[in-house]
Design an enzyme around this catalytic site. Structure first.
Site, short mmCIF file in Angstrom:
data_model
loop_
_atom_site.label_atom_id
_atom_site.label_comp_id
_atom_site.label_asym_id
_atom_site.label_seq_id
_atom_site.Cartn_x
_atom_site.Cartn_y
_atom_site.Cartn_z
N ARG A 44 -2.86 43.13 27.48
CA ARG A 44 -3.06 43.95 26.27
C ARG A 44 -4.28 43.45 25.51
NH1 ARG A 44 -0.88 42.61 20.92
NH2 ARG A 44 -1.16 44.39 19.52
N ARG A 85 -2.69 48.10 4.02
CA ARG A 85 -2.66 46.70 3.63
C ARG A 85 -3.15 46.52 2.20
NH1 ARG A 85 -2.53 43.72 8.45
NH2 ARG A 85 -3.12 44.90 10.32
N LYS A 235 3.36 54.00 20.24
CA LYS A 235 4.04 52.87 19.60
C LYS A 235 5.03 53.44 18.58
CE LYS A 235 1.53 49.24 18.57
NZ LYS A 235 0.41 48.43 18.03
N THR A 293 7.33 42.62 20.33
CA THR A 293 7.37 41.95 19.03
C THR A 293 8.33 40.76 19.00
OG1 THR A 293 7.00 44.11 17.99
CG2 THR A 293 7.43 42.26 16.54
#
Length: 489
Positions: A44, A85, A235, A293
């Site tokens: 990845r 963010r 995702k 994760t």
């Protein structure tokens, strides 16, 4: 820090392993060893970091390692998605205490202070209202929205925590309007295609439309090229994605159960059951799944996993996931090789005790199915009935091998193809071992070469039965229409 002598004993397992590349792992020798033990199938590339040149250099490293190991592996380019963010904070962080007020200001361009902190995501004031709950820093900091005044969101701090620059923001229950693909993602998509990625992961997917947009951009970028298009991976990390799960799966080539952001949006307790549901639906709808994760998080700094991490990986395998993924463990961790090796050991042990997957069991209903599907189903049924040692698919694209891999079978599936791109794509499919062979040869020659190859690898011995699927006209692409029960002479 890594061990001076690596155990390169090959570990045979069906579940594929995805490792994130980074400073801890981007060297040829290390990657070659990871591949040789049977541990590394997909690499990845995290496009949240790095320049186009950085990714090009890493692609060359990966391909060289695969060449040395004599095995093709896939590259998964993971697009960043929208940056939801907080902005920069003066001094890098601020200590927030329970009960204090914190202002998030979308109009603030400078560094944040205790008075107010800026936002990378300028539309946040439009997406929240009084009473909403915001989770920052992967849920470690909880804020309750008191009011919204223009660009300013006034909140109450619910727990004491040190807030650092650029930490992520999630809204409880979802509902943030940011699209899955940004201008940066479109630029990165071009880079990913240029370096020959095999899969493209789209972050923060909300609906099938996000996949249609991504696929259209891929086509636009590759217009006129005969190269194989990268597979699209959705995702699943938003509440909206759960609500639109089936349409997203069907619009994708595979899904990633991205448990980090998903847990923050739906609550940690909901994730295990959702993981099982997503993996099951992916198999039922004939798509692959990756579970990701914090699978081996402690191995960032420790040479062995915790018992909880072993259980986590094993349960994903028992759920029927095609692949398990590590992120920081291999990107920046001290023990990338050991992490991949431990994942391989855990996968092999879980598979040895696995009676069946939650897979597709030939429940096709009354509608006719494709010849490919019927051949794959027949191969699995006959393999069980005659106690075959392996299923072999002579395939141009890998589609027949993929269909076989959707079934509840622990037999090795050998996919023989003349296509390098098909080999790399099949590196993601559970239980499929892609190998190179020229399928344009006559049928008897191909059978003899297959037998010789599998005898040499110790997969078959004289007298063993194996199942082979192929096209009656070997030169025709996509024409699998033959199933044979063969005995090794």
């Amino acid at each position: 820090m890594t061990t001076s002598k690596r155990d390169l004993t090959r570990i045979r397992h069906n579940t594929k392993i995805v490792a994130t590349l980074g400073p801890g792992s981007n060297n040829v020798e290390l990657l070659e060893d990871m591949i040789r033990i049977g541990g590394l199938n997909v690499v990845r590339f995290n496009f949240s970091h790095g320049t186009p040149e950085f990714h090009r250099e890493n692609a060359e490293i990966v391909r060289e390692a695969a060449r040395r190991a004599g095995r093709e592996i896939a590259i998964l380019a993971d697009l960043q998605g929208p940056k939801i963010r907080v902005g920069k904070i003066a001094g890098g962080s601020i200590q927030l205490n329970q009960g204090e007020k914190l202002v998030l200001d979308a109009a603030l361009d400078g560094e944040g202070t205790r008075e107010a902190v800026g936002l990378d995501y300028r539309n946040l004031p439009d997406d929240v209202k009084a009473g909403d709950v915001l989770w920052l820093d992967d849920g470690l900091l909880t804020l309750t929205v008191d009011s919204v005044e223009g660009s300013r969101i006034i909140t109450t701090v619910e727990n004491s925590h040190v807030l650092k620059s650029n930490k992520g923001i999630n809204k409880r229950g979802g509902g943030l309007s940011a699209g899955a693909l940004t201008e940066k993602d479109f630029r990165d998509l071009k880079t990913a295609i240029a370096i020959g990625c095999d899969y493209l992961a789209v972050s923060f997917v909300k609906s099938a439309e996000d996949l249609h947009t991504a696929r259209a951009k891929v086509e636009e970028e590759m217009k006129g090229s005969s190269a194989v298009r990268p597979g699209l991976v959705s995702k699943i990390e938003r509440v909206e994605a759960i609500e639109n799960l089936d349409e997203i799966i069907l619009a994708s080539d595979g899904i990633m159960v991205a448990r980090g952001d998903l847990a923050v949006e739906v609550g940690h307790a909901a994730v295990p059951a959702l993981q099982k549901r997503m993996i099951r639906r992916a198999r039922e709808l004939r798509r692959f799944s990756i579970t990701a994760t914090q699978m081996m998080e402690s191995m960032i700094t420790n040479p062995v996993p915790t018992r909880a991490e072993v259980s986590d990986v094993a349960n994903a395998v028992l759920d029927g996931t095609d692949a398990v993924m590590c992120s920081a463990e291999t990107a920046v961790g001290a023990y990338p090789f050991e992490t991949v090796r431990q994942m391989a050991i855990i996968a092999a042990a879980a598979e040895a005790e696995q009676d069946s997957l939650n897979g597709v069991e030939d429940e096709y209903g009354e509608e006719p199915v494709s010849t490919n599907l019927a051949i794959a189903s027949g191969a699995v049924d006959i393999a069980r009935a005659v106690n075959a040692k392996a299923i072999v698919a002579l395939t141009e694209s890998g589609s027949t091998a993929f269909e076989v891999s959707r079934h509840s079978i622990q037999l090795p599936i050998y996919a023989l193809t003349p296509s390098v791109s098909a080999q790399r794509r099949m590196a993601m499919y559970r239980g499929v071992r892609p190998l190179m062979i020229a399928t344009s040869k006559d049928h008897e020659t191909a059978i003899n070469e297959v037998e010789a190859m599998l005898l040499e690898r110790g997969v078959l011995a004289k007298g063993d039965l194996f199942i082979m699927t192929s096209g009656s006209r070997m030169r025709e692409s996509g024409s699998t229409n033959m199933l044979q029960v063969l005995t090794v002479e």
